[in-house]
Design an enzyme around this catalytic site. Structure first.
Site, mmCIF file in Angstrom:
data_model
loop_
_atom_site.group_PDB
_atom_site.id
_atom_site.type_symbol
_atom_site.label_atom_id
_atom_site.label_comp_id
_atom_site.label_asym_id
_atom_site.label_seq_id
_atom_site.Cartn_x
_atom_site.Cartn_y
_atom_site.Cartn_z
ATOM 1 N N GLU A 178 9.442 -4.506 10.114
ATOM 2 C CA GLU A 178 9.859 -3.195 9.588
ATOM 3 C C GLU A 178 10.405 -2.321 10.717
ATOM 4 O OE1 GLU A 178 7.024 -1.263 7.023
ATOM 5 O OE2 GLU A 178 8.198 0.598 6.957
ATOM 6 N N LYS A 228 -1.108 -9.402 2.683
ATOM 7 C CA LYS A 228 -0.297 -8.992 3.848
ATOM 8 C C LYS A 228 -1.166 -8.110 4.729
ATOM 9 C CE LYS A 228 3.324 -6.016 3.589
ATOM 10 N NZ LYS A 228 2.817 -4.884 4.389
ATOM 11 N N ASP A 237 -1.034 -6.150 -0.288
ATOM 12 C CA ASP A 237 -1.358 -5.547 1.008
ATOM 13 C C ASP A 237 -2.862 -5.357 1.187
ATOM 14 O OD1 ASP A 237 0.481 -4.916 2.977
ATOM 15 O OD2 ASP A 237 1.274 -3.192 1.886
ATOM 16 N N GLU A 267 -1.246 -5.870 8.447
ATOM 17 C CA GLU A 267 -0.477 -5.259 9.539
ATOM 18 C C GLU A 267 -1.145 -5.557 10.878
ATOM 19 O OE1 GLU A 267 0.232 -1.075 8.897
ATOM 20 O OE2 GLU A 267 1.006 -1.397 6.868
ATOM 21 N N ASP A 311 0.839 -1.207 0.000
ATOM 22 C CA ASP A 311 0.000 0.000 0.000
ATOM 23 C C ASP A 311 0.872 1.254 0.000
ATOM 24 O OD1 ASP A 311 0.873 -0.184 2.603
ATOM 25 O OD2 ASP A 311 -1.117 -0.007 3.525
ATOM 26 N N SER A 312 2.217 1.062 0.038
ATOM 27 C CA SER A 312 3.137 2.176 -0.210
ATOM 28 C C SER A 312 2.864 2.776 -1.582
ATOM 29 C CB SER A 312 4.584 1.695 -0.124
ATOM 30 O OG SER A 312 4.786 0.549 -0.930
HETATM 31 O O1 KIV Z 1 3.602 -1.155 1.568
HETATM 32 C C1 KIV Z 1 4.769 -1.555 1.556
HETATM 33 O O2 KIV Z 1 5.560 -1.265 0.630
HETATM 34 C C2 KIV Z 1 5.226 -2.376 2.653
HETATM 35 C C3 KIV Z 1 6.685 -2.660 2.754
HETATM 36 C C4 KIV Z 1 7.391 -1.463 3.233
HETATM 37 C C5 KIV Z 1 6.981 -3.845 3.572
HETATM 38 O O3 KIV Z 1 4.455 -2.778 3.462
#
Ligand code: KIV
Length: 277
Positions: A182, A113, A83, A115, A44-45
């Site tokens: 992280e 993924k 994510d 969190e 989600d970056s």
């Molecule tokens: O969203 C992302 O790019 C991430 C990584 C920094 C692990 O969660």
């Protein structure tokens, strides 16, 4: 090469170091595929590096579905992990299942993924039961930026380190096949890695994790809004792109582009042109 699965990813622990990079589109996914990267994370970056938001919080499930599907089309060998964006896994188990289901059905991700630690064990368990493999994410969890008071290293004190270790065990016990750590002190990440049976993937978590992940724009010097200490630049692609864009603009302005070799010709050009009215 055989397609990486969550099973082969998990089984690689102790056999080889795992490589993961973020990817958000088809072209980049293909380049990473051709480079032997084990897993592509549709992070989600993307909200920050692709969409220009100040943080990851505005990213939607629709954003993730679209980018994940593009990455999946370009990833013939790497595992594709997508994510769960902010508020897609925080409103209860049923909502989490529905959102994760979209990332797999429409986004063609092989895993999601998520969190969070022990508090999210019910969600991780439900997803695993529904055959949606889960990669956990602990330490600095960017979706909690407002609760954490900024982007800070996590697990530095005795109490915080113990909580992280307990959370890591809870995420594994709930069924996660891998865990991202992280911005965690290297010694703590090493301890967690040696305790867990599932692979840990570090970002700012030292060399003893089972694998590493970076945001691709960071490692190629393309995103200068933030410069985390843990990033190494493996290329100066941002500078190379600026140079190329500048040369293009100059060539268009001075008339040297397009040249003869870039142009199409007509049959009987002079005759056709003189007979046009
Ligand atoms: O969203 C992302 O790019 C991430 C990584 C920094 C692990 O969660």
């Amino acid at each position: 090469m055989k397609k990486m699965t969550t099973t082969s990813f998990r089984e690689a622990k102790g056999q080889k170091k795992l490589t993961m990079l973020t990817a958000y589109d088809y072209t980049i996914a293909r380049l990473m595929d051709q480079s032997g990267i084990d897993a592509l994370l549709v992070g989600d970056s993307l909200g920050m590096v692709m969409l220009g938001y100040p943080d990851t919080l505005p990213v939607t499930v629709e954003d993730m579905v679209r980018h994940s599907a593009a990455v999946a089309r370009g990833a013939s060998t790497p595992l594709v992990v997508c994510d769960m964006p902010f508020m897609s896994s925080q409103c209860g188990v049923e909502d989490t299942l529905r959102n994760a289901g979209r990332l797999v059905k429409e986004g063609r991700a092989q895993a999601v993924k998520l969190e969070g630690g022990a508090d999210f064990a019910p969600e991780i368990r439900a997803l695993t039961r529904a055959s949606i493999p889960v990669m956990g994410h602990l330490g600095l969890t960017p979706q909690s930026v407002n609760a954490l008071g900024g982007y800070k290293v996590q697990g530095k004190s005795m109490g915080a380190a113990q909580k992280l270790l307990d959370d890591a065990r809870a995420v594994q016990d709930a069924g996660a096949f891998a865990l991202v750590l992280e911005c965690v002190p290297a010694a703590l990440a090493a301890r967690i890695t040696s305790e867990l049976e599932i692979p840990t993937i570090g970002i700012g978590a030292g060399p003893d994790c089972d694998g590493q992940v970076l945001v691709w724009q960071d490692m190629l010097g393309m995103f200068d809004r933030v410069a985390p200490k843990f990033v190494r630049r493996f290329g100066e692609v941002g500078e190379a792109m600026r140079t190329a864009f500048t040369s293009y603009a100059e060539a268009v302005r001075d008339g040297s582009f397009p040249a003869a070799e870039h142009c199409y010709n007509m049959e009987d050009e002079a005759e056709v042109l003189s007979n046009l009215y």
